[in-house]
Design an enzyme around this catalytic site. Structure first.
Site, PDB file in Angstrom:
ATOM      1  N   SER A 117      64.469  20.066  -2.315  1.00  0.00           N
ATOM      2  CA  SER A 117      63.072  20.709  -2.670  1.00  0.00           C
ATOM      3  C   SER A 117      62.372  21.197  -2.980  1.00  0.00           C
ATOM      4  CB  SER A 117      63.668  21.083  -0.705  1.00  0.00           C
ATOM      5  OG  SER A 117      64.411  22.460  -0.659  1.00  0.00           O
ATOM      6  N   ASP A 127      59.095  28.641   5.648  1.00  0.00           N
ATOM      7  CA  ASP A 127      60.570  28.802   6.183  1.00  0.00           C
ATOM      8  C   ASP A 127      61.534  29.886   6.225  1.00  0.00           C
ATOM      9  OD1 ASP A 127      61.349  27.111   4.063  1.00  0.00           O
ATOM     10  OD2 ASP A 127      61.134  25.485   4.983  1.00  0.00           O
ATOM     11  N   HIS A 137      62.403  28.213   1.960  1.00  0.00           N
ATOM     12  CA  HIS A 137      61.568  28.161   0.926  1.00  0.00           C
ATOM     13  C   HIS A 137      59.999  28.296   0.557  1.00  0.00           C
ATOM     14  CE1 HIS A 137      62.842  23.832   2.485  1.00  0.00           C
ATOM     15  NE2 HIS A 137      63.046  23.990   0.945  1.00  0.00           N
TER      16      HIS A 137
END
EC number: 3.1.1.-
Length: 343
Positions: free
Chosen positions: A35, A318, A321
């Site tokens: 990600s 978040d 991340h």
């Protein structure tokens, strides 16, 4: 007259070939892994690992969630811009990629993916094999639009950016009992991860890739989620999680120094991208870099149910991340490392 024609053809050919190198170096960026690099491939998967929902994308153009796990652009986008290629790296699996998109690079990464075969299956995201198969499909499309010779040149001169290990250590090792059931100590597990990573890059090499930028994992013990669950009363960084991350990174760093000398990687170049120490420097010295919070995420946490008003003040967007500003901050050094190592 013949010599003049030959000269013109030579110059034209040289010019045509040079268009495969941006600023004399890299024609494209091809991103693989997790990600940190995913620009929207998970949008098309049946998984709960999605970045195409609010409040992701709030700093992106038109404030829309694109599938990136952050408030705006992610590290792959920023590296593409830093290399002088383009500002936005499209997801390979999006509905349409133009010939120009294909020639300058796409992203194959999948949020939640890992190089451990268990990891991607746990989260129902793209496995390393899936990403390699997508790469093969990309090459076929590139040959159809650019021709076989030019396609080969683009792939062999492209930067292959790989981020793997974050979810393997953070989820498969610490978050589930799978590694313990397999009898793997941290040292054995990180050795296997480095070996799997090497095997993955060999599969890309066999398809024509030659310039590899291998990213280490970030300080997993300092992620907001780790601090909350393992950081104690003062929500400090977790030493053990960081120690395992450093152990894995050390093996990757050693690998990037030796793999290029092996017969199986003849003609390949490797550079280690030190995500751990560059991001740790920002975490430790966050005020110097213009941040006001290094412990909590701006959104999507128990401590931040309502998103913060200004994500640029947060190192993390978040629970795991980094924010776009954090990526931009660390990219200044790391992009230069990539240029120096792969030029």
């Amino acid at each position: 007259m013949c010599s003049k024609i030959t000269l013109v053809l030579t110059l034209f050919s040289s010019y045509f070939i040079s268009t495969d190198a941006v600023n004399g170096s890299f024609p494209a960026l091809l991103a693989f892994g997790d990600s940190i690099l995913d620009t929207g491939n998970n949008n098309f998967l049946l998984t709960f690992m999605k970045g195409n929902i609010w409040p992701y994308g709030r700093s992106f153009s038109m404030r829309r969630a694109t599938g990136r796990f952050g408030n705006g652009r992610v590290f792959s986008d920023i590296v593409a811009e830093g290399l002088g290629i383009k500002k936005i790296l499209p997801a390979y699996r999006k509905l349409f990629n133009s010939p120009s998109d294909l020639r300058t690079g796409v992203c194959f990464a999948s949020g939640g993916a890992g190089v451990d075969p268990v990891t991607s299956k746990l989260l129902r995201v793209l496995t390393p094999k899936d990403q390699v198969n997508d790469f093969k499909g990309y090459i076929r499309k590139l040959k159809a639009t650019a021709g076989p010779s030019r396609a080969s040149s683009i792939v062999s001169n492209a930067v292959i950016l790989v981020s793997q290990g974050n979810n393997d250590i953070g989820i498969s090792y610490f978050g589930t009992p799978t590694a313990a059931f397999r009898g793997l100590t941290p040292n054995r597990y990180t050795t296997k991860l480095a070996g799997w990573n090497k095997q993955f890059m060999k599969e890309l090499y066999d398809q024509g890739a030659r310039k590899f930028a291998v990213m280490g994992v970030i300080p997993l013990g300092c992620l907001p989620m780790t601090r909350i669950f393992l950081g104690g009363f003062v929500i400090t960084c977790n030493f053990f999680a960081n120690r395992v991350a450093e152990q894995y990174n050390g093996k990757l760093r050693s690998g990037t120094k030796s793999w290029g000398r092996e017969a199986g990687f003849r003609g390949a170049k490797f550079v280690y991208v030190d995500m751990y120490n560059t991001l740790m420097d920002v975490i430790k010295n966050y005020r110097r870099y213009g941040f006001s919070n290094e412990k909590n995420g701006c959104c999507c946490m128990i401590t931040a149910i309502i998103p913060c008003p200004n994500p640029d003040k947060y190192v993390f967007y978040d629970f795991v991340h980094p924010s776009e500003k954090a990526y931009r901050t660390i990219s200044k050094k790391l992009v230069q490392d990539i240029k120096n190592g792969l030029a």
